[in-house]
Design a protein around this motif. Structure first.
Motif, mmCIF file in Angstrom:
data_model
loop_
_atom_site.group_PDB
_atom_site.id
_atom_site.type_symbol
_atom_site.label_atom_id
_atom_site.label_comp_id
_atom_site.label_asym_id
_atom_site.label_seq_id
_atom_site.Cartn_x
_atom_site.Cartn_y
_atom_site.Cartn_z
ATOM 1 N N LYS A 132 56.419 86.334 -54.993
ATOM 2 C CA LYS A 132 56.497 85.885 -53.603
ATOM 3 C C LYS A 132 56.046 86.983 -52.642
ATOM 4 O O LYS A 132 55.313 86.725 -51.670
ATOM 5 C CB LYS A 132 57.923 85.442 -53.287
ATOM 6 N N TRP A 140 60.128 86.386 -59.894
ATOM 7 C CA TRP A 140 59.763 85.431 -58.847
ATOM 8 C C TRP A 140 59.702 86.104 -57.476
ATOM 9 O O TRP A 140 58.854 85.779 -56.648
ATOM 10 C CB TRP A 140 60.755 84.274 -58.836
ATOM 11 N N THR A 141 60.613 87.020 -57.229
ATOM 12 C CA THR A 141 60.603 87.733 -55.951
ATOM 13 C C THR A 141 59.344 88.575 -55.808
ATOM 14 O O THR A 141 58.734 88.654 -54.718
ATOM 15 C CB THR A 141 61.856 88.617 -55.835
ATOM 16 N N LYS A 142 58.933 89.216 -56.899
ATOM 17 C CA LYS A 142 57.709 90.028 -56.864
ATOM 18 C C LYS A 142 56.476 89.163 -56.591
ATOM 19 O O LYS A 142 55.600 89.534 -55.803
ATOM 20 C CB LYS A 142 57.555 90.785 -58.174
ATOM 21 N N GLN A 172 63.858 88.585 -60.369
ATOM 22 C CA GLN A 172 63.038 89.735 -60.006
ATOM 23 C C GLN A 172 61.548 89.413 -60.095
ATOM 24 O O GLN A 172 60.760 89.801 -59.215
ATOM 25 C CB GLN A 172 63.373 90.917 -60.909
#
Length: 423
Positions: free
Chosen positions: A414, A410-412, A408
């Motif tokens: 990105k 890392w996705t944010k 979560q």
């Protein structure tokens, strides 16, 4: 003869001359007969799916032939044809057949000596062994012993799925021992061209060496995987596992399976854990040995060398009451307890999770290691009346919570980057 005697004779004659009809037998004999179709003369012609019988036309010339000229019986006729075929083989043709056979045997021996897997017809080359073959017995005996496994650096897996897992991970396959050739079809797409020996043995030999009640019928012997030879299919998380006193093979296998699923970097086994290459551990891990680096038999004095420099240590345990060697009670208040989901794992550089066995629990060395690095204990809140969970289940719960938070975060990051570039 009297009148009474004449009447009796006449009655007996009538009874003997009357036909006896067994209606039940007659009905049972013909009741199962069902006509395919009844053809009526006033109906238009239609296609009827009736079977046509082959009518044999007996020509008068055939009937008038003498007895000696009639056809011989089928078996005798086939024998005569075979004798004619054998008589047609000339010495030169027999030499050619023998030469081709010898050439085929020489080619097969050459392929076996070169450890080739497929022949010219793309068929798997294998050697058929008799009962109690000494080579198979010696090989499997060594693989059943922990000492010999380490000495030979070979491990055995059972079942074609585990063999495929090892081949997909690019591990070196040395031997395949099987009882049915159908099992080889599952391996065919993954097999290398050379370097593997195949032995076909009776199924009772497989039953003798197998650890399960219903053996699959195939063994695979691999070269023991090392950290350099293990092929990862995805980038691992900054997460390591330390197994402390895991004595039950099924629990260790479940921990390894959860570690692979969560994406751990490596697993460290302390001295006192069950052998990681035990057949029960391999079977319960479901191929995790080929996807994850595992270091085993590590002393606690050497443990800091295997840890990352800036790692944060967590213990999957909520009870820490024990006495140390001097008799003083270990102060558990040095290590705080938190719910496993309340820690912000993305803020940490690296994570090391220590899990203990169900019988022995967490050792004193684990607590002292965690206290020296300002570690914490993680608790899994449960319903009333439940004391603990299975070790593998507890490991999976905590490891996948760590994975969820990291993904979560890392996705944010990105998405924020993409938005910044777009603006």
């Amino acid at each position: 003869m009297s009148l009474k005697g004449c009447n009796r004779l006449l009655l007996q004659t009538l009874l003997n001359s009357r036909p006896v009809l067994n209606s039940g037998r007659t009905y049972g004999r013909w009741s199962h007969r069902k006509p395919a179709k009844v053809l009526l003369p006033f109906e238009p012609p239609s296609k009827v799916g009736l079977k046509k019988e082959n009518v044999i036309d007996l020509d008068a010339e055939v009937l008038n032939k003498p007895q000696d000229s009639q056809a011989a019986p089928k078996g005798l006729k086939q024998t005569i044809i075979e004798e004619e075929k054998v008589s047609d083989i000339t010495p030169e043709k027999a030499k050619d057949i023998k030469a081709k056979r010898e050439d085929k045997l020489k080619k097969r021996k050459f392929y076996l000596s070169q450890l080739k897997v497929f022949d010219d017809n793309n068929e798997i080359i294998y050697e058929k062994c008799k009962d109690n073959d000494g080579r198979i017995s010696n090989l499997l005996t060594n693989l059943k012993s922990k000492k010999d496994r380490i000495r030979t650096k070979q491990v055995m897996v059972e079942g074609w799925r585990l063999i495929v897992d090892g081949l997909e991970a690019k591990c070196s396959l040395k031997y395949v021992i099987f009882s049915r050739t159908d099992e080889l079809n599952n391996l065919r797409p993954f097999l290398p061209r050379t370097g593997v020996k195949f032995f076909k043995v009776p199924y009772k030999e497989i039953e003798l060496w197998s650890d399960v009640e219903t053996p699959s019928g195939i063994f695979g012997v691999f070269e023991m995987p090392t950290q350099e030879k293990i092929k990862r299919l995805s980038k691992p998380l900054p997460l390591d596992l330390i197994c402390d006193n895991i004595r039950i093979p099924g629990n260790l296998g479940a921990i390894l399976r959860a570690a692979v699923g969560a994406g751990c970097d490596k697993v460290l086994l302390t001295k006192g854990c069950v052998d990681v290459w035990d057949p029960k551990v391999i079977r319960s891990a479901a191929g995790a040995h080929f996807r994850l680096p595992v270091n085993y038999s590590i002393d606690w004095e050497e443990m800091p060398r295997h840890l990352e420099e800036n790692t944060s240590i967590f213990i999957a345990d909520s009870n820490a009451q024990m006495d140390d060697e001097t008799g003083d009670q270990f102060d558990s208040t040095q290590i705080p307890v938190l719910p496993y989901y309340s820690v912000q794992y993305p803020s940490l550089n690296h994570i090391t999770l220590i899990v203990g066995g169900e019988t022995e629990g967490i050792s004193e060395e684990s607590y002292r290691l965690a206290a020296s690095k300002n570690g914490m204990r993680l608790n899994i809140p449960m319903a009333k009346g439940v004391d603990s969970l299975n070790t593998g289940m507890a490991t999976a719960i905590i490891a996948f919570e760590i994975r969820k938070q990291l993904i979560q975060a890392w996705t944010k990051i990105k998405l924020d980057r993409q938005i910044a570039q777009a603006t």
